[in-house]
Design a protein around this motif. Structure first.
Motif, PDB file in Angstrom:
ATOM      1  N   SER A  10      -2.536  -0.663   1.460  1.00 22.44           N
ATOM      2  CA  SER A  10      -2.709   0.848   1.283  1.00 22.44           C
ATOM      3  C   SER A  10      -4.088   1.011   0.252  1.00 22.44           C
ATOM      4  N   PHE A  11      -4.425   2.317   0.390  1.00 19.59           N
ATOM      5  CA  PHE A  11      -5.553   2.807  -0.111  1.00 19.59           C
ATOM      6  C   PHE A  11      -5.339   3.544  -1.452  1.00 19.59           C
ATOM      7  N   ARG A  25       2.043  -1.891   7.239  1.00 15.40           N
ATOM      8  CA  ARG A  25       3.056  -2.636   6.698  1.00 15.40           C
ATOM      9  C   ARG A  25       3.659  -3.525   7.714  1.00 15.40           C
ATOM     10  N   GLY A  26       3.798  -4.829   7.242  1.00 10.39           N
ATOM     11  CA  GLY A  26       4.597  -5.785   8.031  1.00 10.39           C
ATOM     12  C   GLY A  26       3.932  -6.229   9.427  1.00 10.39           C
ATOM     13  N   ALA A  60      -5.632  -7.452   0.997  1.00 12.08           N
ATOM     14  CA  ALA A  60      -4.323  -7.351   1.414  1.00 12.08           C
ATOM     15  C   ALA A  60      -3.587  -6.841   0.102  1.00 12.08           C
ATOM     16  N   GLN A  61      -2.401  -6.017   0.417  1.00 16.30           N
ATOM     17  CA  GLN A  61      -1.534  -5.776  -1.046  1.00 16.30           C
ATOM     18  C   GLN A  61      -0.261  -6.967  -0.979  1.00 16.30           C
ATOM     19  N   PRO A 223       3.055   2.374   8.489  1.00 14.85           N
ATOM     20  CA  PRO A 223       4.362   2.538   7.986  1.00 14.85           C
ATOM     21  C   PRO A 223       4.930   3.630   8.679  1.00 14.85           C
ATOM     22  N   GLN A 224       4.457   4.569   9.199  1.00 14.27           N
ATOM     23  CA  GLN A 224       5.211   5.771  10.151  1.00 14.27           C
ATOM     24  C   GLN A 224       6.082   5.014  11.212  1.00 14.27           C
ATOM     25  N   ALA A 225       5.515   4.198  11.620  1.00 13.16           N
ATOM     26  CA  ALA A 225       6.162   3.393  12.946  1.00 13.16           C
ATOM     27  C   ALA A 225       7.122   2.310  12.515  1.00 13.16           C
TER      28      ALA A 225
END
Length: 226
Positions: A10-11, A25-26, A60-61, A223-225
């Motif tokens: 994320s930024f 994500r993931g 990376a987070q 993340p939306q998907a």
């Protein structure tokens, strides 16, 4: 050779009240030796972000990015520099070099960095420059004075000078004429044949169909998907 697992990014927009924008994500991706994987997805889906995380420019987070056994997500800067020197090459769209360094030396630098004898490194650089149709009269000049297309070809020559076990390619055939496009595709095929694991962004569909073994839509990692 390249193994990505559960990767997130994320930024934070510090100039906009610390707003956090999740972009990935993931994410999971595995690329074996001799395989070329194309990243696809709409503009802003995260193709370049994923490439920059593999390269180590973006942190990376969470998750892992294994390249040749090194986890780029947690590696120290010196480890990433060593990885870039010996294992992971990157052909970007833009050439960034020290001004006034002759073109042949720019291309030979990756070989010199791994201990190749100077004359052998320069000979190999000359061969690549000739193959990519950079006029010999330009080899002793700085590529900062070249046209955009010439700079792109110098960047490609530099990226393929050393036989990196893993390669990142950012639109390597963009804006090339038919003759030089064919040379670049041949270089990619040769890298695959010697066992390089390649991740690339190819907007050139015909090039993608020719050299890529798989296509991965990074939209699945947004993340939306999720």
């Amino acid at each position: 050779m390249i193994e990505i697992s559960d990767l997130s990014k994320s930024f934070t927009l510090h100039n906009q009240g610390g707003t956090v924008i999740p972009v990935m994500r993931g994410a999971n991706l595995s690329v074996v030796a001799g395989e070329c994987v194309a990243l696809v997805g709409a503009s802003g889906a995260g193709k370049s972000t994923l490439m920059r995380m593999i390269w180590g420019n973006y942190l990376a987070q969470s998750g892992r990015i294994l390249v040749g056994g090194v986890d780029v997500a947690t590696a120290e800067p010196r480890e990433i520099l060593q990885l870039r020197r010996h294992t992971l090459g990157y052909v970007s769209q833009f050439l960034r070099v020290v001004p006034r360094v002759p073109t042949v030396e720019v291309v030979a630098e990756p070989l010199l960095n791994v201990g190749t004898p100077r004359e052998a490194a320069l000979d190999h650089a000359r061969g690549l420059l000739g193959r990519l149709n950079i006029p010999q009269r330009l080899w002793g000049l700085s590529p900062t004075t070249f046209s955009g297309g010439e700079q792109q070809r110098v960047n490609i020559a530099r990226g393929f000078a050393h036989d990196y076990p893993a390669l990142l390619l950012d639109e390597p055939t963009a804006s090339l004429d038919v003759k030089n496009r064919e040379v670049v595709l041949a270089l990619i095929e040769e890298a695959k044949a010697r066992g390089a694991a390649i991740v690339g962004i190819f907007h050139d569909e015909a090039a993608r169909n020719r050299v890529c073994d798989r296509v991965v839509d990074v939209t699945a990692f947004t993340p939306q998907a999720a």
